[in-house]
Design an enzyme around this catalytic site. Structure first.
Site, short mmCIF file in Angstrom:
data_model
loop_
_atom_site.label_atom_id
_atom_site.label_comp_id
_atom_site.label_asym_id
_atom_site.label_seq_id
_atom_site.Cartn_x
_atom_site.Cartn_y
_atom_site.Cartn_z
N PRO A 246 0.79 -1.24 0.00
CA PRO A 246 0.00 0.00 0.00
C PRO A 246 0.82 1.29 0.00
O PRO A 246 0.78 2.07 0.95
CB PRO A 246 -0.83 -0.14 1.28
CG PRO A 246 0.05 -0.93 2.20
CD PRO A 246 0.78 -1.91 1.32
N CYS A 247 1.56 1.52 -1.07
CA CYS A 247 2.33 2.76 -1.16
C CYS A 247 1.41 3.98 -1.24
O CYS A 247 1.85 5.10 -1.00
CB CYS A 247 3.28 2.71 -2.35
SG CYS A 247 2.49 2.45 -3.95
N HIS A 248 0.11 3.76 -1.55
CA HIS A 248 -0.83 4.89 -1.60
C HIS A 248 -1.09 5.45 -0.21
O HIS A 248 -1.64 6.55 -0.08
CB HIS A 248 -2.15 4.45 -2.25
CG HIS A 248 -2.85 3.35 -1.54
ND1 HIS A 248 -2.50 2.02 -1.68
CD2 HIS A 248 -3.88 3.35 -0.64
CE1 HIS A 248 -3.28 1.26 -0.94
NE2 HIS A 248 -4.12 2.04 -0.29
#
Length: 285
Positions: A246-248
């Site tokens: 989950p780099c977001h």
């Protein structure tokens, strides 16, 4: 052919871009609906089906003050962020990501010459995905409105691999991440091409709970490289597995979402969607 779900997301994405630009004016439901060429009633219905909350509530989750509040609650303690933010239920999902395997030096250098990669296209709440897997796990997952372009990007990562368009169990397991009921989710394995530093950063991202956020400095501190903010940012930007890693959920220290490899509006949509889902989950407990 575009599905109705994909068309709805495109409208939602356009609405979110409008909200991001005009949130200080607190636009009315009528103004937002008009921007995406829908009646207020139809837009409200589509939006609530997609996000689970009203556009007005969603606007709250997109606000910088909301992001700052989350960051303050969990600052410097990513390992326990789920409990600090009251999201222990949904964070269970990330406990299932127990296997991350980096590719061998040989696989890394020869462009995947010995790798056999299955790939397929799937719909998600945020548009079409290309998902690819080796025998060891998911190696690539990317959003794209152009299936040919997505496949070209995959081949650039592994130019010498053998490709087969096939949906396998590894891909199906991974796609369950978008379900609201994760009780049947099998262990998701990842087989990644990256440096030791990059894999360490990506592994740390998995500790971020659904609905939670962190800054680049938080990630750098977590891996005990407090001066490596810029290197962390580069590693986050090179994440090859959208949403699963989950780099977001990594944002600027001032609360702004920042850029995203698969589109800034899509990043904001994910953050708001997860915040809404987590809020609903907490209310039901």
């Amino acid at each position: 052919m575009e599905t109705s779900e994909h068309i709805d997301y495109q409208r939602i994405e356009k609405a979110i871009e409008y909200l991001k630009t005009n949130f200080k004016q607190q636009p009315s439901l009528e103004e937002i609906a008009s921007h995406v060429h829908l009646s207020p009633f139809h837009f409200q219905r589509i939006f609530k089906e997609w996000a689970g909350v009203s556009p007005k509530q969603f606007l709250q989750y997109l606000s910088i003050e909301y992001a700052k509040g989350l960051l303050k609650k969990q600052k410097g303690n990513l390992a326990h962020a789920a409990y600090e933010t009251g999201l222990s239920g949904t964070s269970r999902l990330h406990d299932l990501f127990i296997k991350i395997e980096g590719m061998t030096p040989g696989e890394f250098k020869n462009g995947g010459q010995q790798l056999h990669i299955n790939y397929s296209y799937a719909e998600s709440p945020f548009g079409t995905l290309l998902v690819a897997s080796t025998t060891k796990g998911i190696c690539y997952m990317a959003f794209s409105n152009d299936s040919d372009h997505a496949f070209i990007e995959l081949k650039q990562l592994f130019p010498n691999a053998n490709y087969r368009q096939l949906t396998d169990q590894l891909q199906q397991n991974a796609l369950q991440i978008f379900y609201t009921d994760w009780s049947s989710l099998s262990t998701v394995k990842l087989h990644l091409k990256g440096t030791d530093f990059q894999i360490k950063v990506w592994e740390t991202l998995l500790s971020l709970p659904t609905g939670g956020l962190a800054t680049y400095a938080d990630i750098a501190n977590e891996i005990r490289r407090p001066q490596a903010n810029r290197a962390v940012g580069t590693a986050v930007g090179r994440n090859p597995v959208a949403f699963l890693i989950p780099c977001h959920r990594v944002i600027k220290s001032n609360g702004e979402p920042g850029q995203y490899h698969w589109g800034a509006a899509r990043k904001s949509a994910m953050i708001g969607w997860e915040a809404a889902k987590s809020s609903i989950h907490m209310e039901e407990q």
